[in-house]
Design a protein around this motif. Structure first.
Motif, mmCIF file in Angstrom:
data_model
loop_
_atom_site.group_PDB
_atom_site.id
_atom_site.type_symbol
_atom_site.label_atom_id
_atom_site.label_comp_id
_atom_site.label_asym_id
_atom_site.label_seq_id
_atom_site.Cartn_x
_atom_site.Cartn_y
_atom_site.Cartn_z
ATOM 1 N N ARG A 1 3.021 -11.613 2.828
ATOM 2 C CA ARG A 1 4.349 -12.446 3.035
ATOM 3 C C ARG A 1 5.704 -11.889 2.946
ATOM 4 O O ARG A 1 6.590 -12.316 3.710
ATOM 5 N N GLU A 2 5.469 -10.551 2.463
ATOM 6 C CA GLU A 2 6.916 -9.809 2.161
ATOM 7 C C GLU A 2 6.462 -8.369 2.686
ATOM 8 O O GLU A 2 5.529 -7.755 2.443
ATOM 9 N N ALA A 3 7.869 -7.669 3.361
ATOM 10 C CA ALA A 3 7.506 -6.404 3.957
ATOM 11 C C ALA A 3 7.192 -5.249 2.798
ATOM 12 O O ALA A 3 6.624 -4.458 3.164
ATOM 13 N N ASN A 4 7.997 -5.300 1.749
ATOM 14 C CA ASN A 4 7.736 -4.251 0.642
ATOM 15 C C ASN A 4 6.673 -4.229 0.021
ATOM 16 O O ASN A 4 5.655 -3.346 -0.098
ATOM 17 N N GLY A 5 6.179 -5.658 -0.094
ATOM 18 C CA GLY A 5 4.730 -5.706 -0.548
ATOM 19 C C GLY A 5 3.753 -5.021 0.361
ATOM 20 O O GLY A 5 2.619 -4.525 -0.134
ATOM 21 N N GLU A 6 3.633 -5.792 1.490
ATOM 22 C CA GLU A 6 2.794 -4.849 2.589
ATOM 23 C C GLU A 6 2.810 -3.550 2.729
ATOM 24 O O GLU A 6 1.643 -2.937 2.726
ATOM 25 N N PHE A 7 3.918 -2.999 2.484
ATOM 26 C CA PHE A 7 3.880 -1.328 2.674
ATOM 27 C C PHE A 7 3.375 -0.888 1.264
ATOM 28 O O PHE A 7 2.782 0.171 1.301
ATOM 29 N N GLU A 8 3.584 -1.472 0.257
ATOM 30 C CA GLU A 8 3.024 -0.942 -1.262
ATOM 31 C C GLU A 8 1.408 -1.182 -0.955
ATOM 32 O O GLU A 8 0.873 -0.100 -1.658
ATOM 33 N N ALA A 9 1.014 -1.987 -0.453
ATOM 34 C CA ALA A 9 -0.257 -2.260 -0.406
ATOM 35 C C ALA A 9 -1.088 -1.221 0.393
ATOM 36 O O ALA A 9 -2.074 -0.670 0.370
ATOM 37 N N PHE A 10 -0.284 -0.705 1.502
ATOM 38 C CA PHE A 10 -0.748 0.552 2.445
ATOM 39 C C PHE A 10 -0.765 1.753 1.581
ATOM 40 O O PHE A 10 -1.740 2.674 1.721
ATOM 41 N N LYS A 11 0.291 2.115 0.853
ATOM 42 C CA LYS A 11 0.280 3.144 0.120
ATOM 43 C C LYS A 11 -1.007 3.383 -0.926
ATOM 44 O O LYS A 11 -1.329 4.377 -1.214
ATOM 45 N N ARG A 12 -1.489 2.067 -1.310
ATOM 46 C CA ARG A 12 -2.496 1.992 -2.520
ATOM 47 C C ARG A 12 -3.940 2.049 -1.538
ATOM 48 O O ARG A 12 -5.006 2.203 -2.094
ATOM 49 N N PHE B 1 4.762 10.061 -0.595
ATOM 50 C CA PHE B 1 4.135 9.573 -1.434
ATOM 51 C C PHE B 1 2.743 10.444 -1.501
ATOM 52 O O PHE B 1 2.583 11.034 -0.337
ATOM 53 N N PRO B 2 1.989 10.531 -2.724
ATOM 54 C CA PRO B 2 0.841 11.774 -2.561
ATOM 55 C C PRO B 2 0.185 11.903 -1.508
ATOM 56 O O PRO B 2 -0.388 12.832 -0.881
ATOM 57 N N ALA B 3 -0.293 10.438 -1.009
ATOM 58 C CA ALA B 3 -1.483 10.630 0.129
ATOM 59 C C ALA B 3 -0.807 11.127 1.415
ATOM 60 O O ALA B 3 -1.530 11.596 2.302
ATOM 61 N N ALA B 4 0.498 10.834 1.680
ATOM 62 C CA ALA B 4 1.483 11.277 2.771
ATOM 63 C C ALA B 4 1.668 12.745 2.652
ATOM 64 O O ALA B 4 1.555 13.510 3.750
ATOM 65 N N ARG B 5 1.978 13.355 1.393
ATOM 66 C CA ARG B 5 2.272 14.710 1.366
ATOM 67 C C ARG B 5 0.718 15.496 1.527
ATOM 68 O O ARG B 5 1.052 16.619 1.748
ATOM 69 N N ASP B 6 -0.104 15.176 1.058
ATOM 70 C CA ASP B 6 -1.423 16.192 1.027
ATOM 71 C C ASP B 6 -2.290 15.704 2.134
ATOM 72 O O ASP B 6 -3.430 16.545 2.450
ATOM 73 N N GLY B 7 -1.845 14.781 3.185
ATOM 74 C CA GLY B 7 -2.724 14.982 4.359
ATOM 75 C C GLY B 7 -3.546 13.824 4.741
ATOM 76 O O GLY B 7 -4.254 13.304 5.818
#
Length: 595
Positions: free
Chosen positions: A253-264, A284-290
């Motif tokens: 329902r909300e864009a920030n929540g959607e993005f946080e879910a992707f990061k997890r 964030f760690p997963a983006a930094r380490d590939g």
């Protein structure tokens, strides 16, 4: 087997149909060039989507449907299939799917589809000519406005045999109609209730496509499971496609929540549309380490463009000078720098970044001849290509554009009364509401509200949920909204739905601005009548000039690239289609062998 091109004179069955020119692929092609025929099958793809849904039927006006059932834009449908399917490396060419071949004549007065005898619905029933005729009549009478408009052009439909369907057009010229019918979704006659078709439903539909809907959590998620008995899995158009055993759509329902879910890692990929996030948010760690990969994709189609749309049905926007003044007051330079890190460009046209765009180009002889009867509608600077959108100093307080806007408003009968812009004769304030549904839209609207206040114009920003926004947009119940029209390299009949005069009074169409202009109508007719690509390009550019001349919308920005973030468990082909990314060509990375 041959292929039909724009100038073909034979009427023998062929494997492909091109709007202009010839198909790029030969009759014996093995797979689409942007698919990996050796892609492994298996695994699951989870996609996050912003919004909600209350229907699994994307073919009607009511409700907020799950579009992937049918497919939208350049994406193919997971459940419903059409007679033919697009070649995504070409402007507009169709290759056989449910129909193994097609035939038409040089003037395209009819089209005949020959069904593949192997075609089956997911319940095992064969796809027959009766299903095609049923689907055509059902969508003509009960479907979305674009279906009703397109399919009502057929003068006669018949089935010479159980696997053949012929549509005759009664002498009405429309060279795109055979292709439009080729993309018609085919529904099972035996499993479709005509009486309830126009009602929203969460009952999984039966289709002939590669997936079946196996789980629905209303408003939250939909799960598609690959049909192991899918009839078309070995077709060349499908080789390397539909590789996941399961596809799940998760709604947020909300864009920030959607993005946080992707990061997890709760879903696998996202089509990023927020420059701030793309610029700063992936630290964030997963983006930094590939583990999370970011792909920047440049497509070959017109750039998606966002607009603030005037509803010209409203009295305050009926005067073009008011619309011109309000366009001047939008400070793109300030917004692009402060909100978008200068990642966006801006075009006044509706086919930005492609050969179809008229912005910055002088009209050629064909365009001038097409537009000559409407000379009073087209300003000279738009005709000669010298017109440019206003450029501010980026300060958020540009005085030059403010003075020009105030001058236009004065010509339209408005004066500043203290700090309020009023209509000279009635003393009515110039005021309107900007309807938004996301935080990104709200941020732009609030910045624009600030600029308007400097001119004494009262703009109210109203935020509503996605359901209400869509209902009000479809019902033309708004003063101003933000909207985007996605265009292909072969615009056609859908342009009637976007800008045609008849669509202005038909709720559910995409003529949100209420344009009623004979010049626009004539240019749509011209592009549909064009036989060869050069004449077609000129007709589309002429349409672009007619649209620009009406100042129906304020250009906000053009999205020059696709920004895709994906977890590295998802892989994609090295070759990208002309139309951009296609999840149906992706696959799950095989697990490393155990030691």
């Amino acid at each position: 087997m041959a292929a039909i091109s724009a100038g073909a004179s034979s009427a023998e069955p062929v494997y492909a149909l091109a709007m202009h020119g010839k198909p790029a692929l030969p009759a014996d092609f093995n797979h689409m060039p942007y698919a990996n025929p050796d892609a492994p099958k298996g695994g699951r793809l989870v996609q996050g989507l912003l919004g909600t849904f209350d229907s699994l039927n994307p073919l009607i006006v009511r409700g907020i449907p799950v579009q992937q059932v049918r497919g939208q834009g350049f994406e193919r449908g997971y459940v419903y299939e059409s007679l033919m399917t697009r070649g995504d490396d070409e402007a507009f060419t169709l290759y056989g799917l449910l129909a193994e071949s097609v035939e038409t004549d040089d003037v395209r007065s009819y089209v005949t589809f020959h069904l593949d005898p192997k075609a089956r619905f997911s319940d095992g029933q064969p796809v027959t000519a009766d299903d095609v005729l049923f689907s055509w009549a059902l969508l003509r009478d009960h479907g979305r406005p674009n279906h009703r408009q397109y399919y009502s052009k057929v003068a006669k439909a018949s089935a010479p045999d159980p696997l053949t369907v012929r549509f005759d057009f009664g002498g009405v010229p429309d060279r795109e109609l055979p292709l439009i019918l080729g993309l018609m979704p085919i529904l099972p006659k035996h499993a479709t209730n005509v009486a309830t078709f126009e009602e929203t439903s969460l009952t999984p539909p039966i289709g002939s496509g590669p997936y079946r809907i196996t789980d629905v959590k209303p408003g939250a998620s939909v799960t598609f499971t690959r049909n192991p008995d899918y009839w078309g899995r070995d077709l060349p158009v499908n080789r390397g496609m539909w590789n996941f055993d399961e596809i799940r759509l998760d709604f947020y329902r909300e864009a920030n929540g959607e993005f946080e879910a992707f990061k997890r890692g709760l879903y696998d990929f996202r089509d990023e549309t927020e420059p701030l996030r793309w610029h700063d948010g992936y630290d964030f760690p997963a983006a930094r380490d590939g583990r999370v990969i970011r792909d920047t994709i440049k497509t070959g189609v017109p750039e998606p463009s966002e607009y603030l749309v005037f509803n010209t049905r409203r009295p305050m926007f009926s005067d073009i000078r008011v619309r011109q003044a309000l366009t001047l007051l939008f400070d793109f330079e300030w917004i692009n720098h402060n909100y978008f890190f200068d990642l966006y460009a801006r075009s006044a046209g509706f086919f930005a970044g492609s050969e179809l765009s008229a912005y910055g180009r002088p009209a050629d002889d064909i365009e001038r001849a097409l537009l000559k009867p409407f000379a009073s509608h087209i300003p000279s600077d738009i005709l000669d290509g010298s017109y440019r959108l206003p450029v501010t100093d980026g300060s958020g307080r540009d005085r030059a554009t403010l003075r020009r806007a105030l001058s236009l408003l004065s010509q339209a009968g408005y004066d500043l009364d203290g700090m309020v812009m009023r209509q000279r004769s009635t003393k009515t304030p110039l005021a309107f509401e900007i309807l938004v549904t996301t935080r990104d839209q709200e941020r732009i609207a609030l910045a624009y509200q600030r600029d308007l206040r400097r001119a004494g114009i009262q703009a109210t920003v109203r935020s509503v949920d996605a359901v209400q926004f869509d209902q009000r947009r479809l019902g033309f119940d708004f003063d101003m909204i933000q909207n985007r029209w996605d265009q292909s390299l072969s615009p056609g009949n859908e342009q009637w739905v976007y800008w045609g005069s008849a669509a202005a009074d038909s709720q559910g169409t995409r003529n949100y601005m209420g344009a009623k202009d004979p010049a626009i109508d004539a240019m749509i007719e011209a592009l549909l009548a064009a036989r060869e690509r050069p004449a077609f390009v000129s007709a589309v550019r002429a349409l672009d000039r007619a649209l620009m001349s009406g100042f129906y919308a304020i250009p906000l920005f053009n999205v020059r690239e696709q920004w895709i973030a994906r977890w590295n468990r998802i892989e994609r082909p090295n070759t990208t289609a002309l139309t951009g990314y296609l999840p149906e060509t992706w696959w799950q990375r095989p697990a490393a062998p155990s030691r």
